[in-house]
Design a protein around this motif. Structure first.
Motif, PDB file in Angstrom:
ATOM      1  N   ARG A   1      45.009  32.030  36.324  1.00 49.59           N
ATOM      2  CA  ARG A   1      44.753  31.986  37.814  1.00 49.59           C
ATOM      3  C   ARG A   1      43.964  32.803  37.998  1.00 49.59           C
ATOM      4  O   ARG A   1      44.497  33.516  39.650  1.00 49.59           O
ATOM      5  N   GLY A   2      42.602  33.389  37.832  1.00 48.65           N
ATOM      6  CA  GLY A   2      41.719  34.458  38.594  1.00 48.65           C
ATOM      7  C   GLY A   2      41.944  35.866  37.749  1.00 48.65           C
ATOM      8  O   GLY A   2      40.810  36.813  38.218  1.00 48.65           O
ATOM      9  N   ARG A   3      43.273  36.451  37.396  1.00 45.96           N
ATOM     10  CA  ARG A   3      43.375  37.254  37.534  1.00 45.96           C
ATOM     11  C   ARG A   3      43.953  37.394  35.872  1.00 45.96           C
ATOM     12  O   ARG A   3      44.453  36.143  35.512  1.00 45.96           O
TER      13      ARG A   3
ATOM     14  N   HIS B   1      49.005  40.089  36.895  1.00 50.06           N
ATOM     15  CA  HIS B   1      50.613  39.269  36.981  1.00 50.06           C
ATOM     16  C   HIS B   1      51.911  39.738  36.466  1.00 50.06           C
ATOM     17  O   HIS B   1      53.074  39.894  37.745  1.00 50.06           O
ATOM     18  N   VAL B   2      51.754  39.759  35.519  1.00 51.63           N
ATOM     19  CA  VAL B   2      53.531  40.751  35.104  1.00 51.63           C
ATOM     20  C   VAL B   2      53.330  42.085  35.538  1.00 51.63           C
ATOM     21  O   VAL B   2      54.964  41.917  36.379  1.00 51.63           O
TER      22      VAL B   2
ATOM     23  N   PHE C   1      46.238  27.972  29.047  1.00 54.49           N
ATOM     24  CA  PHE C   1      45.391  28.502  29.942  1.00 54.49           C
ATOM     25  C   PHE C   1      45.219  27.489  31.133  1.00 54.49           C
ATOM     26  O   PHE C   1      44.682  28.269  32.382  1.00 54.49           O
ATOM     27  N   GLN C   2      45.108  26.025  30.858  1.00 55.32           N
ATOM     28  CA  GLN C   2      44.475  25.111  31.582  1.00 55.32           C
ATOM     29  C   GLN C   2      44.933  24.516  32.424  1.00 55.32           C
ATOM     30  O   GLN C   2      46.127  25.005  32.332  1.00 55.32           O
TER      31      GLN C   2
END
Length: 186
Positions: A33-35, A40-41, A185-186
């Motif tokens: 998602r771009g990062r 995220h974590v 990841f997709q």
């Protein structure tokens, strides 16, 4: 910050694996998602803990953007139990919250829900309604018998040797989903 009183909690993000199922790409730095996953974590944990420690065996400079970094004490990609042992030795806090880097949505309430059960145990671990999630756990650092030198010991087996309590997360099992392959990841 967190509503836990005077006791400090460090989060350890386990990011030290080889990522064999991801073609050797450092999973924590892979984009979702771009990062990067670590972004995220770390964002999910930042308001829950006093400190973030990232156990990473490579790319330390990139990981430092998200927290303190250390490598496993024992070289050779020995698995998550070695990462937990290293984090326990490196933490400055009374309590250690452990999460894997490949589960980007652990939830903003992870620590609070585990914390509610901390009085009766030295290890408080999430249970998704089907099985224990051993890499989502809260540890009372001073009370633990450290893992031995067996790199093949599963984390759950070591946890079973401690004063353990499981916490029901059956209302939100998706938080434990991990990303291991390019398809994930997709």
């Amino acid at each position: 910050m967190k509503p836990l009183g005077a006791e400090a909690v460090t989060a350890a993000v386990l990011a030290g694996g080889r990522a064999q199922r991801l073609g050797g790409v450092d999973k924590g730095l892979a984009l979702w998602r771009g990062r990067p996953l670590i972004a995220h974590v770390a964002a999910a944990l930042a308001d829950q803990v006093d400190d973030i420690l990232i156990v990473a065996n490579r790319n330390a400079d990139e990981y430092r953007r998200y927290g303190r970094v250390c490598a496993d004490d024992q070289a050779g990609y020995r698995g998550p139990l070695e990462g937990i042992a290293t984090a326990l030795r490196q933490t400055r806090s009374d309590w250690l919250l452990v999460v894997p880097v490949d589960s980007p949505e652990p939830g903003a309430d992870l620590l609070a829900r585990l914390w509610r059960a901390h009085d009766a145990a030295d290890v408080v671990v999430a249970h998704d309604g089907r099985r224990r999630q051993p890499l989502f756990a809260l540890y009372r650092c001073a009370a633990l018998a450290m893992p031995g030198d067996d790199p093949d010991m599963p984390v759950w087996a070591w946890q079973d040797r401690q004063v353990l309590r499981e916490v029901d997360f059956s209302d939100s099992p998706a938080r434990f989903a991990n990303l291991n392959t390019a398809e994930d990841f997709q």
